[in-house]
Design a protein around this motif. Sequence first.
Motif, PDB file in Angstrom:
ATOM      1  N   ASP A   1      10.328   6.570  -1.123  1.00 44.28           N
ATOM      2  CA  ASP A   1       9.324   6.656  -0.286  1.00 44.28           C
ATOM      3  C   ASP A   1       9.552   7.147   1.183  1.00 44.28           C
ATOM      4  OD1 ASP A   1       7.691   7.209  -2.706  1.00 44.28           O
ATOM      5  OD2 ASP A   1       5.955   6.023  -1.596  1.00 44.28           O
TER       6      ASP A   1
ATOM      7  N   GLU B   1      12.577  -8.727   1.595  1.00 49.09           N
ATOM      8  CA  GLU B   1      11.306  -8.043   1.204  1.00 49.09           C
ATOM      9  C   GLU B   1      10.250  -8.782   2.031  1.00 49.09           C
ATOM     10  OE1 GLU B   1       9.450  -5.697  -0.645  1.00 49.09           O
ATOM     11  OE2 GLU B   1       7.795  -6.658   0.354  1.00 49.09           O
TER      12      GLU B   1
ATOM     13  N   TYR C   1      -1.177  -1.403  -7.252  1.00 47.31           N
ATOM     14  CA  TYR C   1      -2.107  -0.701  -8.426  1.00 47.31           C
ATOM     15  C   TYR C   1      -1.157  -1.433  -9.894  1.00 47.31           C
ATOM     16  CZ  TYR C   1       1.800   2.541  -8.251  1.00 47.31           C
ATOM     17  OH  TYR C   1       3.148   3.294  -8.360  1.00 47.31           O
TER      18      TYR C   1
ATOM     19  N   ASP D   1       4.863   9.045 -15.710  1.00 49.42           N
ATOM     20  CA  ASP D   1       5.936   9.800 -15.171  1.00 49.42           C
ATOM     21  C   ASP D   1       6.993   9.065 -14.816  1.00 49.42           C
ATOM     22  OD1 ASP D   1       4.851   8.735 -13.017  1.00 49.42           O
ATOM     23  OD2 ASP D   1       4.289  10.669 -11.909  1.00 49.42           O
TER      24      ASP D   1
HETATM   25  C1  FAD Z   1      -2.517   4.278  -6.022  1.00 54.35           C
HETATM   26  C2  FAD Z   1      -1.031   5.036  -6.221  1.00 54.35           C
HETATM   27  C3  FAD Z   1      -0.970   5.502  -7.395  1.00 54.35           C
HETATM   28  C4  FAD Z   1       0.485   5.778  -7.666  1.00 54.35           C
HETATM   29  N1  FAD Z   1       0.768   6.383  -8.767  1.00 54.35           N
HETATM   30  C5  FAD Z   1       2.063   6.757  -9.071  1.00 54.35           C
HETATM   31  C6  FAD Z   1       2.579   7.247 -10.554  1.00 54.35           C
HETATM   32  O1  FAD Z   1       1.710   7.316 -11.247  1.00 54.35           O
HETATM   33  N2  FAD Z   1       4.027   7.650 -10.620  1.00 54.35           N
HETATM   34  C7  FAD Z   1       4.818   7.519  -9.689  1.00 54.35           C
HETATM   35  O2  FAD Z   1       5.963   8.043  -9.834  1.00 54.35           O
HETATM   36  N3  FAD Z   1       4.484   7.044  -8.342  1.00 54.35           N
HETATM   37  C8  FAD Z   1       3.155   6.661  -8.045  1.00 54.35           C
HETATM   38  N4  FAD Z   1       2.875   6.332  -6.732  1.00 54.35           N
HETATM   39  C9  FAD Z   1       3.843   6.383  -5.830  1.00 54.35           C
HETATM   40  C10 FAD Z   1       4.818   5.136  -6.005  1.00 54.35           C
HETATM   41  O3  FAD Z   1       4.233   3.786  -6.022  1.00 54.35           O
HETATM   42  C11 FAD Z   1       5.700   5.198  -4.880  1.00 54.35           C
HETATM   43  O4  FAD Z   1       6.564   6.304  -4.979  1.00 54.35           O
HETATM   44  C12 FAD Z   1       6.731   4.116  -5.137  1.00 54.35           C
HETATM   45  O5  FAD Z   1       6.307   2.725  -4.926  1.00 54.35           O
HETATM   46  C13 FAD Z   1       7.832   4.100  -3.971  1.00 54.35           C
HETATM   47  O6  FAD Z   1       8.698   3.087  -4.117  1.00 54.35           O
HETATM   48  P1  FAD Z   1       9.554   2.406  -2.867  1.00 54.35           P
HETATM   49  O7  FAD Z   1      10.339   1.297  -3.628  1.00 54.35           O
HETATM   50  O8  FAD Z   1      10.172   3.671  -2.041  1.00 54.35           O
HETATM   51  O9  FAD Z   1       8.483   1.952  -2.129  1.00 54.35           O
HETATM   52  P2  FAD Z   1       7.412   0.734  -2.112  1.00 54.35           P
HETATM   53  O10 FAD Z   1       6.835   0.733  -3.343  1.00 54.35           O
HETATM   54  O11 FAD Z   1       6.273   0.974  -1.062  1.00 54.35           O
HETATM   55  O12 FAD Z   1       8.341  -0.592  -1.820  1.00 54.35           O
HETATM   56  C14 FAD Z   1       8.563  -0.934  -0.446  1.00 54.35           C
HETATM   57  C15 FAD Z   1       8.782  -2.263   0.160  1.00 54.35           C
HETATM   58  O13 FAD Z   1       9.266  -2.431   1.236  1.00 54.35           O
HETATM   59  C16 FAD Z   1       8.697  -3.597   1.771  1.00 54.35           C
HETATM   60  N5  FAD Z   1       8.787  -3.490   2.982  1.00 54.35           N
HETATM   61  C17 FAD Z   1       8.266  -2.725   4.152  1.00 54.35           C
HETATM   62  N6  FAD Z   1       8.794  -2.799   5.224  1.00 54.35           N
HETATM   63  C18 FAD Z   1       9.411  -3.820   5.402  1.00 54.35           C
HETATM   64  C19 FAD Z   1      10.352  -4.435   6.165  1.00 54.35           C
HETATM   65  N7  FAD Z   1      10.523  -4.238   7.300  1.00 54.35           N
HETATM   66  N8  FAD Z   1      11.316  -5.690   5.969  1.00 54.35           N
HETATM   67  C20 FAD Z   1      11.255  -5.945   4.451  1.00 54.35           C
HETATM   68  N9  FAD Z   1      10.481  -5.343   3.329  1.00 54.35           N
HETATM   69  C21 FAD Z   1       9.740  -4.329   3.834  1.00 54.35           C
HETATM   70  C22 FAD Z   1       7.283  -3.265   1.218  1.00 54.35           C
HETATM   71  O14 FAD Z   1       6.433  -4.750   1.409  1.00 54.35           O
HETATM   72  C23 FAD Z   1       7.222  -2.966  -0.045  1.00 54.35           C
HETATM   73  O15 FAD Z   1       7.345  -3.993  -1.056  1.00 54.35           O
HETATM   74  C24 FAD Z   1       1.613   6.060  -6.595  1.00 54.35           C
HETATM   75  C25 FAD Z   1       1.149   5.292  -5.225  1.00 54.35           C
HETATM   76  C26 FAD Z   1      -0.110   4.786  -5.078  1.00 54.35           C
HETATM   77  C27 FAD Z   1      -0.536   4.304  -3.825  1.00 54.35           C
END
Ligand code: FAD
Length: 333
Positions: free
Chosen positions: A285, A33, A46, A53
Amino acid sequence: MDAADLIIIGGGPVGLFGAAMARLHGMSSTVIESLPELGGQLYALYPEKPIYDVAGFYGISGKDLALRLIDQAEHFSPRFVLGEAVESITALQEDGLLYEVSTGLSTHRARAILITVGIGAFVPRKLPAQGADRFEGAGVYYLMPPLEHFRDRQVLVVGGGDTALDWTLAIAPKSRHLTLIHRRSQFRGQEESIRLIHESPNITVKTPYELVRIEGDHQIQAVVVKEVSSGAEERWAIDDVVGGLGFLPSLGPVKTWGLNLEGNTIVVDPSSMATNLPGVYAAGDVAQYPGKVKLIATGFGEIGIAIAQIRSYLDPTKHGLPHSTNLKGIPRP
Ligand SMILES: Cc1cc2nc3c(=O)[nH]c(=O)nc-3n(C[C@H](O)[C@H](O)[C@H](O)COP(=O)(O)OP(=O)(O)OC[C@H]3O[C@@H](n4cnc5c(N)ncnc54)[C@H](O)[C@@H]3O)c2cc1C
Protein backbone atom coordinates in the motif's frame (compact mmCIF):
# COMPACT_ATOMS: atom_id res chain seq x y z
CA MET A 1 26.86 -6.34 14.64
CA ASP A 2 25.89 -8.88 11.94
CA ALA A 3 24.19 -7.43 8.89
CA ALA A 4 21.22 -9.23 7.30
CA ASP A 5 20.84 -9.09 3.53
CA LEU A 6 17.52 -7.33 3.90
CA ILE A 7 15.51 -5.49 6.53
CA ILE A 8 11.77 -5.52 5.88
CA ILE A 9 9.98 -2.68 7.66
CA GLY A 10 6.34 -3.68 8.29
CA GLY A 11 4.98 -7.18 8.97
CA GLY A 12 1.70 -6.90 7.07
CA PRO A 13 0.74 -9.31 4.26
CA VAL A 14 3.18 -7.79 1.81
CA GLY A 15 6.14 -7.72 4.21
CA LEU A 16 5.44 -11.31 5.28
CA PHE A 17 5.38 -12.54 1.69
CA GLY A 18 8.58 -10.51 1.13
CA ALA A 19 10.31 -12.42 3.95
CA ALA A 20 9.37 -15.79 2.40
CA MET A 21 10.46 -14.70 -1.07
CA ALA A 22 13.73 -13.22 0.18
CA ARG A 23 14.81 -16.46 1.81
CA LEU A 24 13.59 -18.55 -1.14
CA HIS A 25 16.04 -16.59 -3.24
CA GLY A 26 18.91 -16.89 -0.82
CA MET A 27 18.62 -13.68 1.19
CA SER A 28 18.40 -13.48 4.97
CA SER A 29 15.93 -10.96 6.36
CA THR A 30 14.84 -9.21 9.53
CA VAL A 31 11.17 -8.17 9.68
CA ILE A 32 10.44 -5.27 12.02
CA GLU A 33 6.78 -4.68 12.93
CA SER A 34 5.51 -1.89 15.17
CA LEU A 35 2.51 -3.86 16.48
CA PRO A 36 2.87 -6.83 18.83
CA GLU A 37 1.23 -9.02 16.13
CA LEU A 38 2.06 -9.69 12.51
CA GLY A 39 -0.55 -9.50 9.76
CA GLY A 40 -1.06 -5.77 9.20
CA GLN A 41 -4.51 -4.50 8.24
CA LEU A 42 -5.80 -8.07 7.81
CA TYR A 43 -5.23 -8.94 11.43
CA ALA A 44 -5.69 -5.55 13.08
CA LEU A 45 -8.58 -4.03 11.12
CA TYR A 46 -10.72 -6.78 9.59
CA PRO A 47 -9.89 -10.23 10.98
CA GLU A 48 -13.37 -11.63 10.25
CA LYS A 49 -14.16 -9.91 6.97
CA PRO A 50 -14.07 -12.29 4.00
CA ILE A 51 -11.63 -11.53 1.18
CA TYR A 52 -12.58 -12.74 -2.29
CA ASP A 53 -9.86 -11.22 -4.45
CA VAL A 54 -6.73 -13.10 -3.42
CA ALA A 55 -5.70 -15.76 -5.92
CA GLY A 56 -6.27 -19.32 -4.75
CA PHE A 57 -9.10 -18.62 -2.32
CA TYR A 58 -12.79 -18.32 -3.13
CA GLY A 59 -13.14 -16.50 0.18
CA ILE A 60 -10.86 -16.29 3.22
CA SER A 61 -11.11 -14.18 6.36
CA GLY A 62 -8.51 -11.50 7.04
CA LYS A 63 -7.26 -13.43 10.06
CA ASP A 64 -6.99 -16.77 8.25
CA LEU A 65 -5.07 -15.20 5.38
CA ALA A 66 -2.77 -13.47 7.88
CA LEU A 67 -2.18 -16.79 9.70
CA ARG A 68 -1.31 -18.52 6.42
CA LEU A 69 1.13 -15.77 5.50
CA ILE A 70 2.73 -15.92 8.95
CA ASP A 71 3.02 -19.70 8.65
CA GLN A 72 4.58 -19.42 5.18
CA ALA A 73 7.05 -16.77 6.37
CA GLU A 74 7.98 -18.78 9.49
CA HIS A 75 9.02 -21.75 7.33
CA PHE A 76 11.74 -19.49 5.97
CA SER A 77 12.95 -18.40 9.43
CA PRO A 78 13.31 -14.65 9.11
CA ARG A 79 14.23 -12.77 12.27
CA PHE A 80 11.10 -11.10 13.65
CA VAL A 81 11.27 -7.98 15.81
CA LEU A 82 7.75 -7.22 17.07
CA GLY A 83 6.31 -4.27 18.95
CA GLU A 84 9.00 -1.85 17.74
CA ALA A 85 8.40 0.91 15.18
CA VAL A 86 11.33 1.84 12.97
CA GLU A 87 12.24 5.45 13.63
CA SER A 88 15.27 6.01 11.41
CA ILE A 89 17.32 4.51 8.60
CA THR A 90 20.90 5.63 8.09
CA ALA A 91 23.22 4.80 5.18
CA LEU A 92 26.57 3.76 6.63
CA GLN A 93 28.20 3.61 3.20
CA GLU A 94 27.79 6.03 0.33
CA ASP A 95 26.78 3.30 -2.15
CA GLY A 96 23.92 2.43 0.21
CA LEU A 97 25.19 -1.15 0.62
CA LEU A 98 24.99 -0.96 4.38
CA TYR A 99 22.12 0.56 6.33
CA GLU A 100 21.50 0.92 10.03
CA VAL A 101 17.88 0.84 11.13
CA SER A 102 16.87 2.01 14.56
CA THR A 103 13.61 1.52 16.47
CA GLY A 104 14.64 3.46 19.55
CA LEU A 105 14.78 0.13 21.43
CA SER A 106 17.11 -1.77 19.12
CA THR A 107 19.41 -1.27 16.14
CA HIS A 108 19.76 -3.54 13.10
CA ARG A 109 21.96 -3.59 10.01
CA ALA A 110 21.31 -4.80 6.48
CA ARG A 111 22.60 -4.41 2.95
CA ALA A 112 19.20 -3.42 1.56
CA ILE A 113 15.84 -2.25 2.88
CA LEU A 114 12.31 -3.09 1.80
CA ILE A 115 9.64 -0.74 3.16
CA THR A 116 6.19 -2.35 3.49
CA VAL A 117 4.58 -0.09 6.08
CA GLY A 118 1.18 0.04 4.35
CA ILE A 119 -0.83 3.00 5.59
CA GLY A 120 1.45 3.37 8.63
CA ALA A 121 -0.18 3.38 12.03
CA PHE A 122 -3.90 2.55 11.96
CA VAL A 123 -5.65 5.74 13.03
CA PRO A 124 -9.40 5.57 12.40
CA ARG A 125 -11.28 8.72 11.42
CA LYS A 126 -13.48 9.36 14.44
CA LEU A 127 -17.22 10.02 14.22
CA PRO A 128 -17.80 13.76 14.65
CA ALA A 129 -20.95 13.14 16.70
CA GLN A 130 -21.80 14.08 20.26
CA GLY A 131 -21.38 11.06 22.58
CA ALA A 132 -19.14 9.08 20.19
CA ASP A 133 -16.09 9.41 22.49
CA ARG A 134 -18.05 8.26 25.54
CA PHE A 135 -19.12 4.95 24.00
CA GLU A 136 -15.90 4.14 22.11
CA GLY A 137 -15.17 0.43 22.51
CA ALA A 138 -18.51 -0.10 24.30
CA GLY A 139 -21.07 0.47 21.57
CA VAL A 140 -19.05 2.63 19.17
CA TYR A 141 -16.54 0.63 17.10
CA TYR A 142 -13.82 1.62 14.64
CA LEU A 143 -11.89 -1.68 14.71
CA MET A 144 -14.10 -4.75 14.57
CA PRO A 145 -14.97 -6.79 17.64
CA PRO A 146 -15.84 -10.43 16.80
CA LEU A 147 -18.82 -10.39 14.42
CA GLU A 148 -20.75 -12.57 16.89
CA HIS A 149 -21.03 -9.44 19.05
CA PHE A 150 -23.58 -8.05 16.59
CA ARG A 151 -25.88 -11.07 16.68
CA ASP A 152 -29.49 -9.95 16.89
CA ARG A 153 -28.58 -6.30 17.51
CA GLN A 154 -29.72 -3.09 15.84
CA VAL A 155 -26.63 -1.69 14.17
CA LEU A 156 -25.91 1.67 12.57
CA VAL A 157 -22.96 1.96 10.15
CA VAL A 158 -21.77 5.45 9.20
CA GLY A 159 -19.77 6.18 6.05
CA GLY A 160 -19.77 6.13 2.26
CA GLY A 161 -16.53 4.44 1.18
CA ASP A 162 -15.27 0.86 1.05
CA THR A 163 -14.67 0.61 4.80
CA ALA A 164 -18.33 1.35 5.57
CA LEU A 165 -19.60 -0.88 2.76
CA ASP A 166 -17.34 -3.76 3.81
CA TRP A 167 -18.45 -3.54 7.46
CA THR A 168 -22.08 -3.35 6.39
CA LEU A 169 -21.88 -6.54 4.34
CA ALA A 170 -19.92 -8.39 7.04
CA ILE A 171 -22.13 -7.38 9.99
CA ALA A 172 -25.62 -7.43 8.40
CA PRO A 173 -26.07 -11.23 8.33
CA LYS A 174 -25.49 -11.40 12.12
CA SER A 175 -27.53 -8.34 13.06
CA ARG A 176 -31.27 -8.08 13.67
CA HIS A 177 -31.20 -5.10 11.33
CA LEU A 178 -28.53 -2.78 9.99
CA THR A 179 -28.95 0.81 8.85
CA LEU A 180 -26.26 2.44 6.72
CA ILE A 181 -26.14 6.23 6.56
CA HIS A 182 -23.95 8.50 4.47
CA ARG A 183 -23.92 12.28 4.42
CA ARG A 184 -23.86 12.37 0.61
CA SER A 185 -26.33 10.81 -1.82
CA GLN A 186 -23.68 8.78 -3.68
CA PHE A 187 -21.43 6.11 -2.21
CA ARG A 188 -17.73 6.06 -3.16
CA GLY A 189 -17.15 2.33 -2.77
CA GLN A 190 -17.15 -0.63 -5.11
CA GLU A 191 -20.27 -0.94 -7.27
CA GLU A 192 -20.68 -4.63 -6.48
CA SER A 193 -20.80 -3.90 -2.72
CA ILE A 194 -23.39 -1.16 -3.30
CA ARG A 195 -25.51 -3.54 -5.37
CA LEU A 196 -25.35 -6.28 -2.69
CA ILE A 197 -26.30 -3.78 0.03
CA HIS A 198 -29.32 -2.53 -1.89
CA GLU A 199 -30.43 -6.12 -2.51
CA SER A 200 -30.17 -7.19 1.14
CA PRO A 201 -33.53 -7.29 2.97
CA ASN A 202 -31.72 -6.84 6.28
CA ILE A 203 -30.15 -3.48 5.38
CA THR A 204 -31.77 -0.06 5.19
CA VAL A 205 -29.82 2.65 3.35
CA LYS A 206 -30.50 6.28 4.25
CA THR A 207 -28.80 9.13 2.35
CA PRO A 208 -28.01 11.95 2.75
CA TYR A 209 -28.06 11.48 6.52
CA GLU A 210 -25.61 12.56 9.25
CA LEU A 211 -25.11 11.23 12.75
CA VAL A 212 -25.69 14.05 15.24
CA ARG A 213 -25.73 12.43 18.67
CA ILE A 214 -25.45 9.09 20.46
CA GLU A 215 -27.63 8.69 23.54
CA GLY A 216 -27.66 6.28 26.49
CA ASP A 217 -26.46 5.81 30.06
CA HIS A 218 -24.18 2.78 30.38
CA GLN A 219 -24.96 1.52 26.89
CA ILE A 220 -26.24 3.06 23.69
CA GLN A 221 -30.00 3.36 23.56
CA ALA A 222 -30.62 5.63 20.59
CA VAL A 223 -29.03 7.84 17.99
CA VAL A 224 -30.18 11.19 16.66
CA VAL A 225 -29.59 11.61 12.92
CA LYS A 226 -30.23 14.52 10.56
CA GLU A 227 -31.62 14.38 7.04
CA VAL A 228 -29.02 16.64 5.41
CA SER A 229 -31.14 18.40 2.78
CA SER A 230 -34.06 19.32 5.06
CA GLY A 231 -32.15 19.50 8.37
CA ALA A 232 -34.95 17.46 10.03
CA GLU A 233 -33.79 15.31 12.96
CA GLU A 234 -34.93 11.74 13.69
CA ARG A 235 -34.33 9.49 16.72
CA TRP A 236 -33.71 5.79 16.13
CA ALA A 237 -33.34 2.93 18.63
CA ILE A 238 -29.85 1.50 18.03
CA ASP A 239 -27.57 -0.87 20.01
CA ASP A 240 -24.22 -0.39 18.22
CA VAL A 241 -22.65 2.28 16.04
CA VAL A 242 -19.84 1.40 13.63
CA GLY A 243 -17.63 4.22 12.34
CA GLY A 244 -16.72 3.37 8.76
CA LEU A 245 -15.10 6.66 7.80
CA GLY A 246 -11.80 5.01 6.87
CA PHE A 247 -8.36 5.47 8.32
CA LEU A 248 -6.03 8.46 8.44
CA PRO A 249 -2.77 7.47 6.80
CA SER A 250 -0.03 8.19 9.29
CA LEU A 251 3.44 7.38 8.03
CA GLY A 252 5.03 9.11 11.03
CA PRO A 253 8.83 8.77 11.05
CA VAL A 254 8.95 7.38 7.49
CA LYS A 255 8.46 10.97 6.31
CA THR A 256 11.87 11.96 7.70
CA TRP A 257 13.91 9.31 5.87
CA GLY A 258 14.68 11.41 2.76
CA LEU A 259 12.34 9.46 0.48
CA ASN A 260 10.39 10.98 -2.42
CA LEU A 261 6.84 11.10 -1.11
CA GLU A 262 3.45 11.70 -2.66
CA GLY A 263 1.11 12.42 0.23
CA ASN A 264 1.38 9.41 2.53
CA THR A 265 2.96 7.14 -0.07
CA ILE A 266 6.50 6.55 -1.33
CA VAL A 267 7.18 7.15 -5.02
CA VAL A 268 8.82 4.09 -6.63
CA ASP A 269 9.87 3.05 -10.12
CA PRO A 270 7.32 0.28 -10.82
CA SER A 271 9.80 -1.63 -12.98
CA SER A 272 12.04 -2.18 -9.93
CA MET A 273 10.07 -0.95 -6.85
CA ALA A 274 13.21 1.14 -6.11
CA THR A 275 12.83 4.40 -4.20
CA ASN A 276 15.08 7.42 -4.71
CA LEU A 277 17.54 6.05 -2.07
CA PRO A 278 20.08 3.43 -3.23
CA GLY A 279 19.26 -0.02 -1.88
CA VAL A 280 15.88 1.06 -0.49
CA TYR A 281 12.76 -0.47 -2.05
CA ALA A 282 9.06 -0.21 -1.22
CA ALA A 283 6.04 -2.44 -1.94
CA GLY A 284 2.39 -2.80 -0.92
CA ASP A 285 0.00 0.00 0.00
CA VAL A 286 2.81 2.45 0.71
CA ALA A 287 4.36 2.20 -2.78
CA GLN A 288 3.08 4.71 -5.33
CA TYR A 289 3.33 4.85 -9.14
CA PRO A 290 0.91 5.66 -11.97
CA GLY A 291 -1.96 3.18 -12.10
CA LYS A 292 -1.34 1.86 -8.57
CA VAL A 293 -4.19 -0.20 -7.08
CA LYS A 294 -4.09 -0.80 -3.31
CA LEU A 295 -4.89 -4.49 -3.13
CA ILE A 296 -3.20 -7.45 -1.45
CA ALA A 297 -2.79 -9.10 -4.86
CA THR A 298 -0.97 -6.05 -6.20
CA GLY A 299 1.36 -6.04 -3.20
CA PHE A 300 2.25 -9.70 -3.75
CA GLY A 301 3.12 -8.95 -7.39
CA GLU A 302 5.26 -6.00 -6.33
CA ILE A 303 7.18 -8.31 -3.99
CA GLY A 304 8.15 -10.50 -6.96
CA ILE A 305 9.57 -7.46 -8.76
CA ALA A 306 11.26 -6.03 -5.65
CA ILE A 307 12.90 -9.30 -4.59
CA ALA A 308 14.29 -9.89 -8.10
CA GLN A 309 15.76 -6.38 -8.11
CA ILE A 310 17.17 -6.58 -4.58
CA ARG A 311 18.81 -9.91 -5.46
CA SER A 312 20.54 -8.33 -8.47
CA TYR A 313 21.41 -5.23 -6.46
CA LEU A 314 23.18 -7.36 -3.84
CA ASP A 315 24.77 -9.65 -6.45
CA PRO A 316 24.91 -8.03 -9.92
CA THR A 317 25.66 -11.43 -11.53
CA LYS A 318 22.07 -12.51 -10.76
CA HIS A 319 19.08 -11.54 -12.86
CA GLY A 320 15.37 -12.35 -12.68
CA LEU A 321 14.02 -15.05 -10.35
CA PRO A 322 14.24 -18.80 -10.97
CA HIS A 323 11.08 -20.85 -10.35
CA SER A 324 10.87 -21.95 -6.73
CA THR A 325 10.92 -25.69 -7.49
CA ASN A 326 14.35 -25.31 -9.08
CA LEU A 327 15.91 -23.75 -5.99
CA LYS A 328 18.38 -25.69 -3.90
CA GLY A 329 18.81 -25.49 -0.15
CA ILE A 330 15.42 -24.03 0.69
CA PRO A 331 13.58 -25.22 3.78
CA ARG A 332 10.92 -27.72 2.65
CA PRO A 333 7.58 -27.78 4.48
C1 FAD B 1 -11.71 -2.50 5.82
C2 FAD B 1 -10.72 -2.93 4.75
C3 FAD B 1 -11.06 -3.94 3.90
C4 FAD B 1 -10.16 -4.36 2.89
N1 FAD B 1 -10.51 -5.38 2.06
C5 FAD B 1 -9.65 -5.82 1.10
C6 FAD B 1 -9.98 -6.89 0.22
O1 FAD B 1 -11.08 -7.45 0.30
N2 FAD B 1 -9.05 -7.26 -0.72
C7 FAD B 1 -7.82 -6.65 -0.85
O2 FAD B 1 -7.02 -7.06 -1.70
N3 FAD B 1 -7.50 -5.63 -0.01
C8 FAD B 1 -8.36 -5.19 0.94
N4 FAD B 1 -8.01 -4.16 1.77
C9 FAD B 1 -6.68 -3.52 1.57
C10 FAD B 1 -5.57 -4.43 2.13
O3 FAD B 1 -5.80 -4.71 3.49
C11 FAD B 1 -4.22 -3.74 1.92
O4 FAD B 1 -4.01 -3.56 0.54
C12 FAD B 1 -3.08 -4.59 2.54
O5 FAD B 1 -3.25 -4.78 3.92
C13 FAD B 1 -1.74 -3.90 2.28
O6 FAD B 1 -0.73 -4.69 2.88
P1 FAD B 1 0.66 -4.04 3.33
O7 FAD B 1 1.46 -5.18 3.88
O8 FAD B 1 1.18 -3.20 2.22
O9 FAD B 1 0.28 -3.01 4.48
P2 FAD B 1 -0.45 -3.22 5.94
O10 FAD B 1 -1.43 -4.32 5.92
O11 FAD B 1 -0.94 -1.84 6.28
O12 FAD B 1 0.76 -3.61 6.88
C14 FAD B 1 1.78 -2.69 7.16
C15 FAD B 1 2.38 -3.02 8.51
O13 FAD B 1 3.48 -2.12 8.76
C16 FAD B 1 3.48 -1.75 10.12
N5 FAD B 1 4.20 -0.48 10.28
C17 FAD B 1 3.79 0.75 9.92
N6 FAD B 1 4.75 1.66 10.21
C18 FAD B 1 5.80 0.97 10.74
C19 FAD B 1 7.09 1.35 11.23
N7 FAD B 1 7.53 2.63 11.23
N8 FAD B 1 7.89 0.37 11.73
C20 FAD B 1 7.49 -0.93 11.74
N9 FAD B 1 6.28 -1.33 11.29
C21 FAD B 1 5.46 -0.39 10.79
C22 FAD B 1 1.99 -1.66 10.47
O14 FAD B 1 1.79 -1.81 11.87
C23 FAD B 1 1.40 -2.83 9.66
O15 FAD B 1 1.33 -4.02 10.41
C24 FAD B 1 -8.88 -3.72 2.76
C25 FAD B 1 -8.54 -2.69 3.66
C26 FAD B 1 -9.44 -2.29 4.65
C27 FAD B 1 -9.06 -1.18 5.60
